[in-house]
Scaffold this motif. Structure first.
Motif, PDB file in Angstrom:
ATOM      1  N   GLY A  12       0.750  -1.239   0.000  1.00 17.39           N
ATOM      2  CA  GLY A  12       0.000   0.000   0.000  1.00 17.39           C
ATOM      3  C   GLY A  12       0.784   1.296   0.000  1.00 17.39           C
ATOM      4  N   ILE A  13       2.104   1.260   0.097  1.00 21.31           N
ATOM      5  CA  ILE A  13       2.880   2.500   0.123  1.00 21.31           C
ATOM      6  C   ILE A  13       3.535   2.710  -1.240  1.00 21.31           C
ATOM      7  CG2 ILE A  13       4.760   3.768   1.210  1.00 21.31           C
ATOM      8  CD1 ILE A  13       4.190   2.370   3.777  1.00 21.31           C
ATOM      9  N   PRO A  14       3.138   3.735  -1.979  1.00 21.91           N
ATOM     10  CA  PRO A  14       3.676   3.960  -3.323  1.00 21.91           C
ATOM     11  C   PRO A  14       5.135   4.405  -3.291  1.00 21.91           C
ATOM     12  CG  PRO A  14       2.233   5.759  -2.689  1.00 21.91           C
ATOM     13  CD  PRO A  14       2.118   4.736  -1.606  1.00 21.91           C
ATOM     14  N   LYS A  63       5.974   8.050  -2.227  1.00 20.03           N
ATOM     15  CA  LYS A  63       5.965   8.320  -0.790  1.00 20.03           C
ATOM     16  C   LYS A  63       7.270   7.857  -0.154  1.00 20.03           C
ATOM     17  CE  LYS A  63       3.172   7.737   3.388  1.00 20.03           C
ATOM     18  NZ  LYS A  63       1.890   7.215   3.937  1.00 20.03           N
ATOM     19  N   ILE A  64       7.775   6.712  -0.590  1.00 16.08           N
ATOM     20  CA  ILE A  64       9.051   6.209  -0.063  1.00 16.08           C
ATOM     21  C   ILE A  64      10.187   7.136  -0.471  1.00 16.08           C
ATOM     22  CG2 ILE A  64      10.692   4.283  -0.147  1.00 16.08           C
ATOM     23  CD1 ILE A  64       8.221   2.456  -0.700  1.00 16.08           C
ATOM     24  N   GLN A  65      10.184   7.556  -1.737  1.00 19.56           N
ATOM     25  CA  GLN A  65      11.220   8.463  -2.224  1.00 19.56           C
ATOM     26  C   GLN A  65      11.219   9.765  -1.429  1.00 19.56           C
ATOM     27  OE1 GLN A  65       9.846   8.328  -6.353  1.00 19.56           O
ATOM     28  NE2 GLN A  65      11.824   7.504  -6.984  1.00 19.56           N
ATOM     29  N   SER A  66      10.051  10.300  -1.189  1.00 19.73           N
ATOM     30  CA  SER A  66       9.932  11.555  -0.446  1.00 19.73           C
ATOM     31  C   SER A  66      10.371  11.381   1.008  1.00 19.73           C
ATOM     32  CB  SER A  66       8.494  12.054  -0.499  1.00 19.73           C
ATOM     33  OG  SER A  66       8.324  13.215   0.274  1.00 19.73           O
ATOM     34  N   ALA A  67       9.919  10.293   1.645  1.00 25.47           N
ATOM     35  CA  ALA A  67      10.225  10.071   3.058  1.00 25.47           C
ATOM     36  C   ALA A  67      11.711   9.851   3.296  1.00 25.47           C
ATOM     37  CB  ALA A  67       9.432   8.872   3.576  1.00 25.47           C
ATOM     38  N   LEU A  68      12.379   9.182   2.333  1.00 26.74           N
ATOM     39  CA  LEU A  68      13.793   8.863   2.494  1.00 26.74           C
ATOM     40  C   LEU A  68      14.713   9.841   1.783  1.00 26.74           C
ATOM     41  CD1 LEU A  68      13.700   4.968   2.021  1.00 26.74           C
ATOM     42  CD2 LEU A  68      13.526   6.284   4.152  1.00 26.74           C
ATOM     43  N   GLU A  94      -7.001   2.497  -1.818  1.00 29.46           N
ATOM     44  CA  GLU A  94      -7.256   3.431  -0.716  1.00 29.46           C
ATOM     45  C   GLU A  94      -6.020   3.540   0.186  1.00 29.46           C
ATOM     46  OE1 GLU A  94     -10.639   1.907   1.283  1.00 29.46           O
ATOM     47  OE2 GLU A  94     -12.065   2.475  -0.288  1.00 29.46           O
ATOM     48  N   LEU A  95      -5.382   2.408   0.448  1.00 27.68           N
ATOM     49  CA  LEU A  95      -4.201   2.395   1.308  1.00 27.68           C
ATOM     50  C   LEU A  95      -3.018   3.087   0.655  1.00 27.68           C
ATOM     51  CD1 LEU A  95      -4.446  -1.257   2.676  1.00 27.68           C
ATOM     52  CD2 LEU A  95      -4.871   0.852   3.954  1.00 27.68           C
ATOM     53  N   SER A  96      -3.018   3.137  -0.685  1.00 29.01           N
ATOM     54  CA  SER A  96      -1.906   3.750  -1.418  1.00 29.01           C
ATOM     55  C   SER A  96      -1.964   5.274  -1.404  1.00 29.01           C
ATOM     56  CB  SER A  96      -1.895   3.264  -2.876  1.00 29.01           C
ATOM     57  OG  SER A  96      -1.635   1.880  -2.932  1.00 29.01           O
ATOM     58  N   LYS A  97      -3.110   5.836  -1.012  1.00 30.64           N
ATOM     59  CA  LYS A  97      -3.273   7.291  -1.064  1.00 30.64           C
ATOM     60  C   LYS A  97      -2.646   7.968   0.155  1.00 30.64           C
ATOM     61  CE  LYS A  97      -7.500   7.016  -3.793  1.00 30.64           C
ATOM     62  NZ  LYS A  97      -8.957   7.257  -3.837  1.00 30.64           N
TER      63      LYS A  97
END
Length: 266
Positions: A97-99, A102-107, A263-266
């Motif tokens: 569920g995590i696109p 989002k990972i790129q931004s968080a890390l 929904e979880l990906s948003k």
């Protein structure tokens, strides 16, 4: 290849053990990061890699970082990981569920591969759908694909949006089969078998049917017709399935799983 795994639950260790089994990584080159003290003690006893309880600077020495924490736990590790991650490292996420964005931004890191395996990976019989950010070059992607294939088979998807469909179809898929097996066994018990005998009959039927699907050069409709003689017992069962809209309910359920994944990906 040196690999760090963040989160060493069932799926993380399924990957780790597959890598070790096929000599894709040496134990001394496998870093297992597990915050749970109880789980860490178990991993140390198993001696399947170097076990630590926190993300620290040594993570920078590993070519691949596998994120296998629960999606809701990603927030608790992202800051620690962001502080030590190096530009050339590849991050392989198997979090549902995590696109990638989002990972790129968080890390603050661009080299991300996103994958959705399923639990048969624990036996080396899984199927994994995966995709990658444009920044991951072909050489790095092939290395990641080889690692994923140690857990079974894989399919590469150009469109990350299809990972939600993979989640619904094959990621959640084992539960659908368990659900069917469970209720077939229950039917067997209602007909007078004890649970052991009903379980044997159903499980072996499923195993044999899988091999027929995989090896027979016939469509699924023809395989069904080969069992369902006109006016016979199988036809009676299939007619009841249709009257109770079981096929429609199954399809709706899988589509509901896809919608939830979105929904979880948003």
């Amino acid at each position: 290849m040196k690999i760090a795994i963040v989160g060493c639950g069932n799926m993380g260790m399924a990957f780790a053990r597959s890598f070790l089994q096929y000599d894709l990584v040496k134990k001394e080159d496998l870093l297992l990061i597990e915050k749970s003290q109880e789980r860490s003690d178990i991993l140390r006893t198993a001696k399947e890699g170097m076990v630590v309880s926190v993300i620290n600077s040594q993570v920078a020495d590993y070519e691949l970082i596998i994120l296998s924490v629960k999606p809701q736990d990603f927030a608790s590790v992202q800051e620690e990981l962001r502080a030590v991650i190096q530009p050339q490292q590849v991050v392989l996420s198997i979090m549902a569920g995590i696109p990638m964005s989002k990972i790129q931004s968080a890390l603050d890191h661009q080299l991300v591969v996103r994958a959705m395996p399923n639990t048969p990976a624990m036996l080396g019989m899984g199927i994994t759908g995966f995709t990658a950010s444009p920044e991951v070059d072909a050489h790095k992607l092939r290395k990641v694909e080889n690692l994923i294939n140690a857990t079974g088979r894989s399919v590469y998807l150009e469109d990350e949006g299809m990972i939600d469909a993979v989640t619904a179809l094959s990621g959640s898929g084992p539960a659908y089969f368990y659900y069917i097996v469970k209720h077939m066994i229950e039917a067997g018990k209602q007909m007078g078998f004890d649970e052991g005998m009903a379980s044997l009959l159903v499980k072996q039927t499923m195993l044999g049917s899988y091999h027929l699907i995989n090896n027979a050069e016939q469509s699924l409709d023809n395989l069904i017709k080969a069992v369902a003689s006109k006016g016979g017992t199988t036809e009676a069962a299939l007619r009841t399935f249709e009257e109770n809209q079981i096929s429609e309910g199954l399809i709706k359920g899988i589509l509901a799983a896809e919608n939830r994944a979105k929904e979880l990906s948003k």
